[in-house]
Design a protein around this motif. Sequence first.
Motif, PDB file in Angstrom:
ATOM      1  N   PRO A 196      -3.661  -0.178  13.497  1.00  0.00           N
ATOM      2  CA  PRO A 196      -2.371  -0.272  12.789  1.00  0.00           C
ATOM      3  C   PRO A 196      -2.243   0.854  11.768  1.00  0.00           C
ATOM      4  O   PRO A 196      -3.227   1.425  11.299  1.00  0.00           O
ATOM      5  N   ASP A 197      -1.020   1.158  11.376  1.00  0.00           N
ATOM      6  CA  ASP A 197      -0.791   2.190  10.364  1.00  0.00           C
ATOM      7  C   ASP A 197      -1.254   1.718   8.990  1.00  0.00           C
ATOM      8  O   ASP A 197      -1.822   2.497   8.219  1.00  0.00           O
ATOM      9  N   VAL A 198      -0.978   0.457   8.690  1.00  0.00           N
ATOM     10  CA  VAL A 198      -1.335  -0.108   7.385  1.00  0.00           C
ATOM     11  C   VAL A 198      -1.978  -1.469   7.595  1.00  0.00           C
ATOM     12  O   VAL A 198      -1.466  -2.292   8.361  1.00  0.00           O
ATOM     13  N   VAL A 199      -3.088  -1.685   6.892  1.00  0.00           N
ATOM     14  CA  VAL A 199      -3.734  -2.998   6.884  1.00  0.00           C
ATOM     15  C   VAL A 199      -3.571  -3.596   5.495  1.00  0.00           C
ATOM     16  O   VAL A 199      -3.950  -2.973   4.493  1.00  0.00           O
ATOM     17  N   ILE A 200      -2.990  -4.780   5.437  1.00  0.00           N
ATOM     18  CA  ILE A 200      -2.822  -5.503   4.176  1.00  0.00           C
ATOM     19  C   ILE A 200      -3.935  -6.535   4.076  1.00  0.00           C
ATOM     20  O   ILE A 200      -4.146  -7.331   4.998  1.00  0.00           O
ATOM     21  N   LEU A 201      -4.632  -6.535   2.923  1.00  0.00           N
ATOM     22  CA  LEU A 201      -5.737  -7.469   2.701  1.00  0.00           C
ATOM     23  C   LEU A 201      -5.354  -8.480   1.632  1.00  0.00           C
ATOM     24  O   LEU A 201      -5.212  -8.142   0.461  1.00  0.00           O
ATOM     25  N   ALA A 202      -5.167  -9.725   2.060  1.00  0.00           N
ATOM     26  CA  ALA A 202      -4.884 -10.829   1.142  1.00  0.00           C
ATOM     27  C   ALA A 202      -5.989 -11.870   1.332  1.00  0.00           C
ATOM     28  O   ALA A 202      -5.760 -12.988   1.795  1.00  0.00           O
ATOM     29  N   THR A 203      -7.201 -11.461   0.983  1.00  0.00           N
ATOM     30  CA  THR A 203      -8.402 -12.224   1.277  1.00  0.00           C
ATOM     31  C   THR A 203      -9.178 -12.487  -0.005  1.00  0.00           C
ATOM     32  O   THR A 203      -8.833 -11.951  -1.068  1.00  0.00           O
ATOM     33  N   PRO A 204     -10.239 -13.294   0.034  1.00  0.00           N
ATOM     34  CA  PRO A 204     -11.032 -13.541  -1.169  1.00  0.00           C
ATOM     35  C   PRO A 204     -11.548 -12.254  -1.811  1.00  0.00           C
ATOM     36  O   PRO A 204     -11.812 -11.254  -1.113  1.00  0.00           O
ATOM     37  N   ILE A 205     -11.722 -12.272  -3.126  1.00  0.00           N
ATOM     38  CA  ILE A 205     -12.070 -11.074  -3.886  1.00  0.00           C
ATOM     39  C   ILE A 205     -13.298 -10.370  -3.313  1.00  0.00           C
ATOM     40  O   ILE A 205     -13.307  -9.145  -3.148  1.00  0.00           O
ATOM     41  N   THR A 244     -14.409 -10.060  -0.492  1.00  0.00           N
ATOM     42  CA  THR A 244     -14.246  -9.403   0.811  1.00  0.00           C
ATOM     43  C   THR A 244     -13.420  -8.124   0.735  1.00  0.00           C
ATOM     44  O   THR A 244     -13.348  -7.389   1.718  1.00  0.00           O
ATOM     45  N   HIS A 245     -12.780  -7.886  -0.406  1.00  0.00           N
ATOM     46  CA  HIS A 245     -11.859  -6.745  -0.486  1.00  0.00           C
ATOM     47  C   HIS A 245     -12.526  -5.425  -0.136  1.00  0.00           C
ATOM     48  O   HIS A 245     -12.025  -4.662   0.692  1.00  0.00           O
ATOM     49  N   ALA A 246     -13.628  -5.124  -0.797  1.00  0.00           N
ATOM     50  CA  ALA A 246     -14.267  -3.826  -0.593  1.00  0.00           C
ATOM     51  C   ALA A 246     -14.749  -3.638   0.839  1.00  0.00           C
ATOM     52  O   ALA A 246     -14.427  -2.613   1.472  1.00  0.00           O
ATOM     53  N   PRO A 247     -15.532  -4.565   1.412  1.00  0.00           N
ATOM     54  CA  PRO A 247     -16.001  -4.326   2.791  1.00  0.00           C
ATOM     55  C   PRO A 247     -14.866  -4.258   3.804  1.00  0.00           C
ATOM     56  O   PRO A 247     -14.920  -3.440   4.735  1.00  0.00           O
ATOM     57  N   LEU A 248     -13.831  -5.076   3.643  1.00  0.00           N
ATOM     58  CA  LEU A 248     -12.717  -5.024   4.594  1.00  0.00           C
ATOM     59  C   LEU A 248     -11.921  -3.735   4.435  1.00  0.00           C
ATOM     60  O   LEU A 248     -11.508  -3.124   5.434  1.00  0.00           O
ATOM     61  N   ALA A 249     -11.712  -3.299   3.192  1.00  0.00           N
ATOM     62  CA  ALA A 249     -10.985  -2.050   2.973  1.00  0.00           C
ATOM     63  C   ALA A 249     -11.758  -0.869   3.546  1.00  0.00           C
ATOM     64  O   ALA A 249     -11.165   0.044   4.146  1.00  0.00           O
ATOM     65  N   LEU A 250     -13.072  -0.871   3.380  1.00  0.00           N
ATOM     66  CA  LEU A 250     -13.895   0.208   3.940  1.00  0.00           C
ATOM     67  C   LEU A 250     -13.781   0.239   5.462  1.00  0.00           C
ATOM     68  O   LEU A 250     -13.690   1.320   6.068  1.00  0.00           O
ATOM     69  N   ALA A 251     -13.762  -0.946   6.061  1.00  0.00           N
ATOM     70  CA  ALA A 251     -13.641  -1.010   7.520  1.00  0.00           C
ATOM     71  C   ALA A 251     -12.288  -0.481   7.972  1.00  0.00           C
ATOM     72  O   ALA A 251     -12.193   0.276   8.959  1.00  0.00           O
ATOM     73  N   ALA A 252     -11.222  -0.843   7.287  1.00  0.00           N
ATOM     74  CA  ALA A 252      -9.883  -0.392   7.667  1.00  0.00           C
ATOM     75  C   ALA A 252      -9.750   1.117   7.488  1.00  0.00           C
ATOM     76  O   ALA A 252      -9.171   1.809   8.350  1.00  0.00           O
ATOM     77  N   LEU A 253     -10.273   1.638   6.376  1.00  0.00           N
ATOM     78  CA  LEU A 253     -10.225   3.081   6.150  1.00  0.00           C
ATOM     79  C   LEU A 253     -11.028   3.818   7.219  1.00  0.00           C
ATOM     80  O   LEU A 253     -10.599   4.864   7.730  1.00  0.00           O
ATOM     81  N   GLY A 254     -12.202   3.263   7.525  1.00  0.00           N
ATOM     82  CA  GLY A 254     -13.047   3.893   8.538  1.00  0.00           C
ATOM     83  C   GLY A 254     -12.394   3.954   9.898  1.00  0.00           C
ATOM     84  O   GLY A 254     -12.650   4.868  10.696  1.00  0.00           O
ATOM     85  N   ALA A 255     -11.512   2.983  10.177  1.00  0.00           N
ATOM     86  CA  ALA A 255     -10.817   2.969  11.461  1.00  0.00           C
ATOM     87  C   ALA A 255      -9.610   3.898  11.476  1.00  0.00           C
ATOM     88  O   ALA A 255      -9.031   4.151  12.529  1.00  0.00           O
ATOM     89  N   GLY A 256      -9.214   4.374  10.268  1.00  0.00           N
ATOM     90  CA  GLY A 256      -8.094   5.311  10.202  1.00  0.00           C
ATOM     91  C   GLY A 256      -6.802   4.728   9.681  1.00  0.00           C
ATOM     92  O   GLY A 256      -5.743   5.364   9.803  1.00  0.00           O
ATOM     93  N   ALA A 257      -6.827   3.541   9.095  1.00  0.00           N
ATOM     94  CA  ALA A 257      -5.610   2.911   8.567  1.00  0.00           C
ATOM     95  C   ALA A 257      -5.481   3.158   7.071  1.00  0.00           C
ATOM     96  O   ALA A 257      -6.474   3.357   6.369  1.00  0.00           O
ATOM     97  N   ASP A 258      -4.238   3.148   6.576  1.00  0.00           N
ATOM     98  CA  ASP A 258      -4.004   3.042   5.151  1.00  0.00           C
ATOM     99  C   ASP A 258      -4.142   1.576   4.764  1.00  0.00           C
ATOM    100  O   ASP A 258      -4.006   0.672   5.619  1.00  0.00           O
ATOM    101  N   VAL A 259      -4.382   1.340   3.484  1.00  0.00           N
ATOM    102  CA  VAL A 259      -4.725  -0.017   3.046  1.00  0.00           C
ATOM    103  C   VAL A 259      -3.859  -0.442   1.873  1.00  0.00           C
ATOM    104  O   VAL A 259      -3.597   0.342   0.952  1.00  0.00           O
ATOM    105  N   TYR A 260      -3.414  -1.681   1.926  1.00  0.00           N
ATOM    106  CA  TYR A 260      -2.810  -2.375   0.782  1.00  0.00           C
ATOM    107  C   TYR A 260      -3.737  -3.550   0.494  1.00  0.00           C
ATOM    108  O   TYR A 260      -3.858  -4.454   1.312  1.00  0.00           O
ATOM    109  N   VAL A 261      -4.418  -3.507  -0.682  1.00  0.00           N
ATOM    110  CA  VAL A 261      -5.380  -4.556  -1.006  1.00  0.00           C
ATOM    111  C   VAL A 261      -4.908  -5.328  -2.230  1.00  0.00           C
ATOM    112  O   VAL A 261      -4.438  -4.740  -3.204  1.00  0.00           O
ATOM    113  N   GLU A 262      -5.028  -6.629  -2.152  1.00  0.00           N
ATOM    114  CA  GLU A 262      -4.636  -7.453  -3.297  1.00  0.00           C
ATOM    115  C   GLU A 262      -5.584  -7.230  -4.470  1.00  0.00           C
ATOM    116  O   GLU A 262      -6.703  -6.744  -4.318  1.00  0.00           O
ATOM    117  N   LYS A 263      -5.125  -7.617  -5.642  1.00  0.00           N
ATOM    118  CA  LYS A 263      -5.941  -7.472  -6.860  1.00  0.00           C
ATOM    119  C   LYS A 263      -6.923  -8.633  -6.972  1.00  0.00           C
ATOM    120  O   LYS A 263      -6.655  -9.720  -6.451  1.00  0.00           O
TER     121      LYS A 263
END
Length: 697
Positions: free
Chosen positions: A87-96, A98-117
């Motif tokens: 996908p072009d953008v991956v939105i992460l609305a997951t437990p705190i 998990t944010h970093a490992p999921l964002a790293l995975a999405a970036l590594g796959a080539g997606a931009d990321v929107y991560v919750e605070k």
Amino acid sequence: MIQQSAPVASDLSAAGSGIPAVRPRIALVGVHGFGQQHLANLARLEEAGAVELVRVADPNPPEAGRLAGSVAIYNTLDELLAAGPVPDVVILATPIQTHAPLALAALGAGADVYVEKPPVASMAQFQELLAAAESAGRLVQVGFQSLGSQALLAISNTIESGAIGDVLGLSAQGMWLRTKGYFKRSRWAGKRSLDGVDVVDGVATNALAHAVATALSVAGAHTIADVDSVETDLYRAHDTQSDDTSVIRVRTAAGKTLLCALTLCAPEQEHPSVTVHGTRGDITFFYTEDELVITTPDGERREAFGRTDLLENLIEARKSGSPLLSGLADTGAFTCVLEAIRAAPEPRHIGPEYLSWEGDGDDAHPVVHGIAGVIGRAVTAQATFAELGLPWARTVPPVRTFAIDGKPVADYQDGSRVRAISSPRPYLHPVRTLAGTVVTDHQPLDHVWHLGAGVALQDVDGINFWGGRTYTRAAGEYIWRPDHGRIVRVGSADTDSPDSASPVRASHDSTSPERDGRLSETLAWNGPDGASVLYERRTWGWAAAGDSAWRLTLDFALSPAGDRPVSLGSPGSNGRTGGGYGGFFWRFPECAEATVWTPAGTGEAAVHGSITPWLAWSGKFTGGAATLVFVASEGTRDPWFVRVEGYPGVGQSLAWDTPVIAEPSAPVRRSVTVFIADGILGTHEVERLINQRGKQS
């Protein structure tokens, strides 16, 4: 994979052909909790033709029919990414956690990321994620939605216009409530760590994180480099690991101070706010409402603003290269706060005697007694709960404790933790009766620059050593000026040089080591530029005065630091009738049934401005009834300064309506004795205490 129907062709063919999709293809990870808000926003944007939701991932799939049939559903992000075109953008609305490992995975796959605070759970994760985004050339937007508010530009413009004068400081206030059930909604809720993994949930990092992030942005602190220091003061009323009532104090690299006072233990939910405090007024931003309230001498103005959606901002940044409103790098300052909280000691539990529980079962929620006043006092004084001396807070050790027969009767504070515009200085607080009743207050909400018992003057050759606004004859009123001094300890009063290596000398009478004592010191009165204006020789003495009273004496002498005279003045000497405070001053705490009297009269109107040998104050304090007797030195002509109605305080006016001049060869000397007694005394008992002093001296 759980799938409602096969992905539509556009999801596959556009990406597979190398032709950019007309609409960015969005994947959402986490469809419950705040994920529901993202689903609603995505539906709005899809209807407008701006995006296309193509995939979601959640181990607990959404209800049947909740999503369009074209949306593919997966259990995990790994499955989602492995299923085909990224996908072009991956939105992460997951437990705190998990944010970093999921964002790293999405970036590594080539997606931009929107991560919750909060975007990460540690500074190490932040650095890793930032490096990964830069290496991949991808964008990371963090879900601090308030940073999309158009009110932020209005705040900046208002400050730059000078409408509120010079900025004195910034604050964030948040008073929310959370129930027992709130912390049962998931395993990670209320946790500092889970199964050895950092979570760092808490009032400042999650529930009211927007207050912190918004305040940092207003303060101009975005990146790690913008933060000079972070102090934390963390507490909890709930049975959790994480803090729910806390103060965070941030000092920025630009020299600004931000004080965040936050709680999830309020009696009711209130709109949180960020305030810029200025010399001519305040700007308060109610960020959940996108509303500004600007208060100046010209009146109050309210204005509502729009908000740019952060996902729309990310899409625009992908298309045009415009800046992100809440990019990962610009949450470095917030991550400094999170890291300080992560590394801080565990939150201190607030005892049940300071709480009330409202509601039943999972709907029950704690209320910290008087929390609204506590929050207001903290942000006004820019002080932590511990520094305010709250009974449920951690203790800030004093420089010294005065004791009689092993009973602590007064704590000596050096004032080093007091904000600059309150004119930091040494003082006594708390002062107690022999039975333990506290009879001083410091940093009260009405006058946060009032500091227990001590010496202060508002006009020393134009320098304010009292704190707060300065009364000037030219203005005819109190105004904020950058004129605040600081009184610091520099040497022993028993030596001739103020540069003595020993800052304090304390001694006890060798014949009764526990019944009395003395503390002597030399103090420097330094102006805003750090240069000394006065040197003070000060001696505190304390001694028993019977079974239910003790005696405190204060002697001080003020000498010019240079070879010219120094003028010692007050609002009264600058034209404010009846405002001759300055010199010795005693600030009382809240006092019921207060009575103040002298040999010549009773009541504030009768004793204020009078010149009498003694003045007595009695009343009921929180810990019990007490009477204090202030005895002037023989032959003094300094009037008593007394307040009962507006606030409780007594002083001996050094410059009632005329300045006093300290000459290099003739220091200004003053002395006062205070008897601190348990119970309500009458005039006969007061005079007996005073006569007893005469026999002992």
